[in-house]
Design a protein around this motif. Structure first.
Motif, PDB file in Angstrom:
ATOM      1  N   ASP A 172       0.081  10.427   6.466  1.00  0.00           N
ATOM      2  CA  ASP A 172       0.901  11.572   6.823  1.00  0.00           C
ATOM      3  C   ASP A 172       0.109  12.866   6.684  1.00  0.00           C
ATOM      4  OD1 ASP A 172       3.096   9.887   7.218  1.00  0.00           O
ATOM      5  OD2 ASP A 172       3.628   9.967   5.078  1.00  0.00           O
TER       6      ASP A 172
ATOM      7  N   GLY B 237       0.261   6.535   3.482  1.00  0.00           N
ATOM      8  CA  GLY B 237       0.870   6.651   4.800  1.00  0.00           C
ATOM      9  C   GLY B 237       2.090   5.785   4.984  1.00  0.00           C
ATOM     10  N   ARG B 238       2.305   5.349   6.200  1.00  0.00           N
ATOM     11  CA  ARG B 238       3.549   4.663   6.540  1.00  0.00           C
ATOM     12  C   ARG B 238       3.602   3.231   6.031  1.00  0.00           C
ATOM     13  NH1 ARG B 238       2.450   3.940  13.029  1.00  0.00           N
ATOM     14  NH2 ARG B 238       1.489   1.878  12.952  1.00  0.00           N
TER      15      ARG B 238
ATOM     16  N   LYS C 201      -5.531  16.964   9.937  1.00  0.00           N
ATOM     17  CA  LYS C 201      -4.316  16.434   9.329  1.00  0.00           C
ATOM     18  C   LYS C 201      -4.150  16.901   7.882  1.00  0.00           C
ATOM     19  CE  LYS C 201      -2.876  12.336  10.369  1.00  0.00           C
ATOM     20  NZ  LYS C 201      -2.698  10.861  10.525  1.00  0.00           N
TER      21      LYS C 201
ATOM     22  N   SER D 185      -1.554  14.495   3.155  1.00  0.00           N
ATOM     23  CA  SER D 185      -1.530  13.399   2.168  1.00  0.00           C
ATOM     24  C   SER D 185      -2.936  13.204   1.597  1.00  0.00           C
ATOM     25  CB  SER D 185      -1.026  12.109   2.814  1.00  0.00           C
ATOM     26  OG  SER D 185      -1.873  11.728   3.883  1.00  0.00           O
TER      27      SER D 185
END
Length: 335
Positions: free
Chosen positions: A237, A261-262, A201, A240
């Motif tokens: 994300d 993140g979210r 990621k 990130s």
């Protein structure tokens, strides 16, 4: 108790009063019987009957008083000893089900213990081929396939580890060893476990440990950090960053794990540590079990670690661990 006793004996009392009234009626209608003698008889009867009620009240209610005052548990030894056939009937109707429940509870406990031991044994057995599989994956030349298999391997590894600790957590009191722990090696060990996932990621992890030593249990603290880091990587994300830092405030050590993140909805924040809770807005998270944070919170409670969560939807989350001070540490060591 007196009111209940009189209500229970109401028919007897009414029968006695009826007999006294009948005697008075006979004395009144029958001229051959002196009415004053009937009055004297009724007076003595009332006195004797009153004394009889008082004596019987103390004799007959002692069993029920003890029964009413006992705690509602499965300790059959706390049942009062019966002294009449009806009290014996009540005693047996309570004692026998209690003993039956205790036998069934003991059997169920043994079955659960057996099931737990078998599952733990199975998990440990599965770890051996998993380790071999990881070594095989490391020797693969196809980097894309290697990355995919490594990530799937990691998912299995983390799920097994979570299941292992879930079965152990009810007995955590027998598994604690409180000591001074160096945070840096522990933290980098957990980060290294998630390295392949982070690389996939493209997530960077910035570690700044101003305070490097805490009082805790190494094994269970590692588990807590593992759950928080896993969540941070999972919900971060692409490209990130996750920040890990420690500090000292009011004599207590704080460890903060922050992602970008979210984030978490405000309505979900009070429930994120509930067993099985995932999300009310992200229903597509079918793979989420809702057990990671629940188990982490349970372990933290045993270690007297307070977990605080700051999060804004779309702007990431920050989990702050506040470790116990010296006084709380002494309490834990005495467990």
């Amino acid at each position: 108790m007196i009111r209940n006793f009189l209500r229970e004996r109401l028919t007897w009392v009414l029968l006695f009063l009826f007999l006294q009234l009948l005697a008075l009626l006979i004395g009144y209608l029958d001229s051959d019987v002196r009415f004053s003698s009937i009055l004297y008889y009724v007076f003595l009867s009332v006195v004797i009957f009153t004394i009889f009620l008082v004596v019987r009240y103390h004799q007959e209610t002692s069993f029920f008083r003890e029964l009413a005052n006992r705690e509602y548990d499965l300790d059959a030894t706390s049942l009062p000893e019966p002294s009449t056939p009806f009290e014996r009937l009540i005693f047996d109707s309570i004692f026998e089900p209690i003993e039956q429940l205790k036998r069934e509870a003991s059997t169920n406990q043994q079955l659960l213990e057996q099931e737990k031991d078998e599952l733990l044994s199975w998990i440990h057995e599965v770890k051996t081929p998993l380790t071999t599989m990881h070594l095989i994956i490391d020797r693969m030349d196809d980097q894309q396939l290697k990355t995919q298999l490594t990530n799937e391997w990691l998912r299995i590894h983390l799920l097994l580890d979570q299941q292992l600790h879930q079965k152990r957590i009810p007995f955590i009191e027998n598994d604690l060893y409180m000591e001074n722990i160096e945070l840096e090696p522990l933290m980098f060990s957990e980060i290294n476990e998630l390295r392949s996932w982070c690389m996939q990621k493209r997530i960077g992890i910035d570690v700044d440990l101003a305070v490097n030593s805490v009082l805790s249990d190494a094994k269970w603290l590692s588990f807590i950090i593992r759950q928080l880091l896993t969540n941070a990587v999972k919900y971060s994300d692409i490209s990130s960053e996750i920040t890990i830092k420690s500090s000292q405030q009011n004599g207590q050590t704080l460890l903060q794990i922050t992602d970008t993140g979210r984030g978490i909805d405000a309505k979900d924040l009070p429930r994120i540590f509930d067993k099985g809770f995932t999300s009310t807005s992200q229903h597509e998270d079918n793979a989420a079990t809702g057990m990671g944070l629940y188990l982490a919170k349970m372990a933290a409670d045993f270690l007297k670690i307070h977990i605080k969560v700051d999060s804004v939807r779309g702007s990431g989350s920050s989990f702050i661990l506040t470790f116990p001070d010296q006084d709380e540490f002494v309490k834990i060591r005495s467990m």
